[in-house]
Design a protein around this motif. Structure first.
Motif, PDB file in Angstrom:
ATOM      1  N   SER A 163       1.140  -1.390   0.028  1.00  0.00           N
ATOM      2  CA  SER A 163      -0.318   0.092   0.194  1.00  0.00           C
ATOM      3  C   SER A 163       0.598   1.494  -0.326  1.00  0.00           C
ATOM      4  O   SER A 163       0.404   2.556  -0.859  1.00  0.00           O
ATOM      5  CB  SER A 163      -1.003  -0.026   1.059  1.00  0.00           C
ATOM      6  N   ILE A 176      -5.571   2.481  -0.523  1.00  0.00           N
ATOM      7  CA  ILE A 176      -6.944   1.793  -0.816  1.00  0.00           C
ATOM      8  C   ILE A 176      -6.980   0.956   0.489  1.00  0.00           C
ATOM      9  O   ILE A 176      -5.732   0.228   0.879  1.00  0.00           O
ATOM     10  CB  ILE A 176      -6.430   0.802  -2.417  1.00  0.00           C
ATOM     11  N   ASP A 177      -7.898   0.173   0.679  1.00  0.00           N
ATOM     12  CA  ASP A 177      -7.884  -0.301   2.449  1.00  0.00           C
ATOM     13  C   ASP A 177      -8.205  -1.655   1.697  1.00  0.00           C
ATOM     14  O   ASP A 177      -9.308  -2.196   1.879  1.00  0.00           O
ATOM     15  CB  ASP A 177      -8.743   0.318   3.380  1.00  0.00           C
ATOM     16  N   TYR A 178      -7.555  -2.561   0.934  1.00  0.00           N
ATOM     17  CA  TYR A 178      -7.496  -3.603   0.723  1.00  0.00           C
ATOM     18  C   TYR A 178      -7.906  -4.672   1.914  1.00  0.00           C
ATOM     19  O   TYR A 178      -8.809  -5.441   1.301  1.00  0.00           O
ATOM     20  CB  TYR A 178      -6.253  -4.379  -0.048  1.00  0.00           C
ATOM     21  N   ALA A 180     -10.471  -3.963   4.110  1.00  0.00           N
ATOM     22  CA  ALA A 180     -12.050  -3.996   4.037  1.00  0.00           C
ATOM     23  C   ALA A 180     -12.887  -3.392   3.188  1.00  0.00           C
ATOM     24  O   ALA A 180     -13.798  -3.973   3.259  1.00  0.00           O
ATOM     25  CB  ALA A 180     -11.705  -2.413   5.108  1.00  0.00           C
ATOM     26  N   GLN A 181     -12.187  -3.532   1.885  1.00  0.00           N
ATOM     27  CA  GLN A 181     -12.958  -3.111   0.730  1.00  0.00           C
ATOM     28  C   GLN A 181     -13.345  -4.519   0.045  1.00  0.00           C
ATOM     29  O   GLN A 181     -12.719  -5.714   0.147  1.00  0.00           O
ATOM     30  CB  GLN A 181     -12.368  -2.679  -0.544  1.00  0.00           C
ATOM     31  N   GLU A 182     -15.219  -4.825  -0.370  1.00  0.00           N
ATOM     32  CA  GLU A 182     -15.413  -5.835  -0.722  1.00  0.00           C
ATOM     33  C   GLU A 182     -15.012  -6.836  -2.078  1.00  0.00           C
ATOM     34  O   GLU A 182     -14.795  -7.978  -2.451  1.00  0.00           O
ATOM     35  CB  GLU A 182     -16.791  -6.360  -0.915  1.00  0.00           C
ATOM     36  N   GLU A 183     -14.046  -5.847  -2.915  1.00  0.00           N
ATOM     37  CA  GLU A 183     -13.790  -6.248  -4.214  1.00  0.00           C
ATOM     38  C   GLU A 183     -12.442  -6.743  -3.968  1.00  0.00           C
ATOM     39  O   GLU A 183     -11.924  -7.455  -5.092  1.00  0.00           O
ATOM     40  CB  GLU A 183     -14.133  -4.922  -4.940  1.00  0.00           C
ATOM     41  N   TRP A 184     -11.802  -6.467  -3.136  1.00  0.00           N
ATOM     42  CA  TRP A 184     -10.065  -6.848  -2.975  1.00  0.00           C
ATOM     43  C   TRP A 184      -9.925  -8.138  -2.168  1.00  0.00           C
ATOM     44  O   TRP A 184      -9.214  -8.922  -2.078  1.00  0.00           O
ATOM     45  CB  TRP A 184      -9.786  -5.672  -2.457  1.00  0.00           C
ATOM     46  N   LEU A 269     -16.864  -5.168   7.348  1.00  0.00           N
ATOM     47  CA  LEU A 269     -17.137  -4.373   6.270  1.00  0.00           C
ATOM     48  C   LEU A 269     -16.392  -5.233   5.310  1.00  0.00           C
ATOM     49  O   LEU A 269     -17.874  -5.241   4.156  1.00  0.00           O
ATOM     50  CB  LEU A 269     -15.129  -3.226   5.962  1.00  0.00           C
ATOM     51  N   ASN A 270     -16.240  -6.625   4.971  1.00  0.00           N
ATOM     52  CA  ASN A 270     -16.438  -7.563   3.894  1.00  0.00           C
ATOM     53  C   ASN A 270     -17.322  -8.791   4.156  1.00  0.00           C
ATOM     54  O   ASN A 270     -16.614  -9.347   3.300  1.00  0.00           O
ATOM     55  CB  ASN A 270     -14.775  -7.471   3.229  1.00  0.00           C
TER      56      ASN A 270
END
Length: 325
Positions: A163, A176-178, A180-184, A269-270
């Motif tokens: 990051s 980018i918070d890898y 926490a984000q759903e797409e990651w 979050l995910n």
């Protein structure tokens, strides 16, 4: 003299069939191979105590199990919990999340050991080959806890190494918070599996490649085949039975996403994309106390795995391949 000439020659005596060896009595065989049977006992005891004996517990999937009443005292409810599972609002999301991870596993994780084994097989410098093998085997011996911790160190938004590199190259817009984000979530899960499991999986395919007859490669070279032609027409057909067997075994684990890895990578979050059958059983059975319902979910997953193994084995035989059984 004429009489002697007219006498037909005697037929050659038939060869006697070898006598069939007498069957060894079971007691004699047991005494003769007693040390082998003794070494077999720990394995049999393990499967009996930890695999088959606990299967009696699946009966609570058809009960409203209460621990103080036990197996015999808890009321029977039939298929109530299965109806709740299939008609509930969580089933569709659970099935989609689980199958999505399974599809990525089939497309990326499963072929990775095959590709690495083929590349290692092309190396001619033994020192380099063994060094690479040793290095890629190491991640297999790390627990998922360590793998998840390394992932946080690399991809955390505040202190992650990768990051930080992205922010240095692209500026603050690349923050980018890898984790926490759903797409990651799914890319990180697959990346972990490739890093951890690929090296160990190459052992089976390298063993299969070691059994390929070198004369086949020599004949292919005499026919003008290059390295790619030899790979396509000699190497891959030779290891095809091994690939088919491993694919059949992997099919039984399509709904088994791995509890430990998923649970360690799940955050608030995910969770919407991270919740699969394995983690759902934990949340329902341990956190919420729905023991019978979570057992029904686990039983459904196990039965589906058995059906997938038999189905993939049948399909492999229909396609002319050697099945698992």
């Amino acid at each position: 003299m004429a009489t002697d000439l007219a006498t037909p020659p005697k037929a050659a005596p038939k060869a006697k069939k070898p006598k069939r060896a007498d069957k060894v009595p079971l007691r004699t065989a047991a005494l003769r191979y007693r040390w082998l049977y003794l070494m077999l006992l720990p394995g049999l005891a393990y499967f009996a105590l930890f695999k088959y004996l606990p299967m009696y517990g699946v009966t609570i999937a058809f009960q409203d199990y209460l621990p103080f009443l036990g197996y015999s005292g808890s009321p029977w409810v039939g298929l109530k919990h299965f109806e709740t599972l299939f008609t509930g609002g969580d089933f569709g999301k659970l099935m989609f999340n689980t199958l999505f991870v399974a599809l990525l596993h089939i497309l990326i994780v499963f072929p990775a050991p095959i590709i690495v084994a083929l590349l290692l097989n092309e190396l001619r410098l033994n020192i380099l080959k063994r060094s690479v093998q040793s290095l890629i085997y190491i991640p297999h011996f790390l627990s998922w806890t360590i793998v998840a911790s390394l992932t946080y160190v690399l991809f955390a938004a505040d202190f992650g190494v990768i990051s930080g590199w992205m922010r240095d190259i692209l500026g603050d817009t690349a923050k980018i918070d890898y984790m926490a984000q759903e797409e990651w979530f799914r890319p990180l899960i697959i990346l972990q599996q490739v890093w951890k499991m690929t090296g160990w999986g190459t052992i089976i395919y390298l063993a299969a490649l070691a059994g390929v007859d070198p004369n086949l490669y020599e004949a292919a070279r005499m026919d003008g085949a290059g390295r790619f032609r030899q790979l396509w027409h000699v190497t891959l057909p030779a290891i095809r039975p091994t690939v088919v067997v491993m694919a059949i075994l992997a099919s039984g684990n399509l709904l088994d996403s791995g509890f430990e890895q998923i649970w360690l990578m799940t955050t608030s979050l995910n969770r919407d994309v991270a919740n699969v059958f394995d983690t759902y059983v934990y949340y329902a059975g341990i956190q919420n106390g729905a023991i019978s319902y979570s057992t029904a979910v686990g039983l459904f997953k196990g039965v589906a795995g058995v059906i997938l193994i038999f189905g993939s084995n049948w399909l492999a035989k229909r396609l002319g391949q050697r099945g698992l059984f």
